[in-house]
Design a protein around this motif. Sequence first.
Motif, short mmCIF file in Angstrom:
data_model
loop_
_atom_site.label_atom_id
_atom_site.label_comp_id
_atom_site.label_asym_id
_atom_site.label_seq_id
_atom_site.Cartn_x
_atom_site.Cartn_y
_atom_site.Cartn_z
N UNK A 45 32.88 36.34 47.80
CA UNK A 45 32.13 36.47 46.59
C UNK A 45 31.69 38.13 46.26
N UNK A 46 31.05 38.60 47.01
CA UNK A 46 30.56 40.04 47.58
C UNK A 46 31.92 41.05 47.53
N UNK A 47 32.89 40.85 47.72
CA UNK A 47 34.42 41.06 47.97
C UNK A 47 34.20 41.33 46.29
N UNK A 48 34.75 39.83 45.56
CA UNK A 48 34.86 40.33 44.43
C UNK A 48 34.09 40.71 43.15
N UNK A 49 33.08 41.00 42.98
CA UNK A 49 31.81 41.37 42.94
C UNK A 49 31.83 43.51 43.00
N UNK A 50 31.97 43.73 43.44
CA UNK A 50 32.26 44.93 43.46
C UNK A 50 34.14 45.65 43.69
N UNK A 51 34.92 44.85 43.59
CA UNK A 51 36.01 45.00 43.40
C UNK A 51 36.10 44.92 41.96
#
Length: 603
Positions: free
Chosen positions: A575-581
């Motif tokens: 989720x954190x990777x997706x938010x930053x992407x």
Amino acid sequence: MSDRSSCDQWRLRRQQAWLYPRASTSLCLLQQVICSAKSQPGTCDESSDIRIHFGISDKEKAAMKNRGKHISKALKSLGLNARKVPVVSVLVSGGGLRAAIACQGVLSELSHVGLLDMVTYIAGVSGSTWCMSSLYSQSDGWKDLEKAENELRRRLKEDSWDLSVSEDKLCEAAERDDYSLTDFWSYSVVYYLTKELLDTCLSCASEESEMGTVPYPIFATIDHYLKFGGKEKILNAWFEFTPDWAGYSTLGSSTPGAYVSTTHCGSEFEGGKLIKQKPERDFSYLRGLCGSALADMNTNLITIWDNIWKFIFGSDTQEKMPITDPEGVMKAIKDQLFNLISSFVINGHCSGDSLKNLQCIMTGNKQFSDAETLTEQMMGHLHEASPHQQRQFILDLLEKTFQPYLDKKSSSFSSFVKKTCHCILHWKWGTTNNFLYKYGDSGDKFLTDQKNMYLMDAGLAINSAYPLVLPPVRNTEIILSFDFSEGDPFETIKATEKYCKACCIPFPPVDDFKLDQEAKAPSDFYIFEGENAPVVMHFPLFNKVNCGSEEVIEHRHKTYSTFHFRNYSDTEVSQLLEDSKANVRNNKDRIFMNICKLAEAIS
């Protein structure tokens, strides 16, 4: 102007910046410094092993030239034949493990959409440097960022942390004469959070950086003495690490920089000469140096104390402790010892109540008879004891408390524990040899009289490395600011504007009132522009675009707290990777448009 007068000008600027860190002072000194820079650019003393320098190193200049060619090809492949390419600096902020993961997501997506090939510099603070160091530690780290991302997820998922490996690294580090809590933080806390130890060094990235095939890295720290040397925040505290040199960064026309080769940072210098070379510290140590401000002093102290206890008694005290503890005696002793240490470190004196409680707990327990006796003595002399005597009392008490268990360990382990306790009670972080020691005769106690300097997490100043890319010597024209901070998502922008006014560095105007109104539910993109200033594009990590609502934003902040000392689930990491992407993906056209706007196309 003579070489000596050039050096004296530099020392005068540093000293006056400490005494009068105000914009008016910078303006008064501006003309003198510009004259000094024009008459003596470059080094002030060719016989010295250090450099007093306006500008960037020759190797960084070569890296910029080659990186410019690389960027030009990237633009040409997209149909823009540019005569000049803009200098684009990516800033990745601090924020502990949250920042490390988000930084990976940002860089992966910049690569995926083709924008990473247009980036000149990457400058990191605190947790983001954990991601940067992982990439720069590998010769092929930048070639496949999707692979690097999957490797990050694997490490965090499998929990590849080994207590015995951490213990070995700490025992080895404790043999150094400059051992500090930064070593402890590096090889215990940061290793635990990242599940990774890196034994390569920053200078190993020099060749690849100079070729221009990757963005040029800048790792940010601050000097403790300069940062806390006066009542106001000090402008000259920033200390940078690059693959080529390390030192106090050039503030453009206001102050030259003072540098030493990165391979020699930490070695012993005197009067500008290298007198004893020491091995360059590895990336794991640099991670701890850059990223040790995850929390306030008390939270850091709790974390360190819990880890020391873990090293002495094992990860599960109840099961691995060499004595049974049915009544929780050891737990009570641990808590009271912490209260005693905390009181001294934070308040400057021992807690009488903690001593009384310790004596009560230890009474009648043969394991702690010597410690009990010492506790009674401490209580009798507490009011007349100096801080130095109280500190020694605590050190003696810790030694007597731990001794039955340290006797079962190696001498190197005992030395490590004693050194760490000593560092706690002196609250000693980032100890390294001062390469400016006895350089010249200015008498500036903050720069030349100290044999050691103490470097710290730059997040304690500004949680993003603006001061290292804004000065004119790096010619930054576009800043992509990815902010992973906890709390106010605009604090770095507002703090930087104030910093730049004090340093006479151009920066776009910032409307604090407007930003304060949007702080709880920011957008995913803000642009700040001003005359003769770089374009600043700012991307708050959690926002109403990738989260959808203020409630979700608040929940994200709680889930990914900076004070997070447990493992994230794979779902949370994803989720954190997706938010930053998403912040990159949703704004890629805006980023590219601004790069094209500043590129000088060949008609």
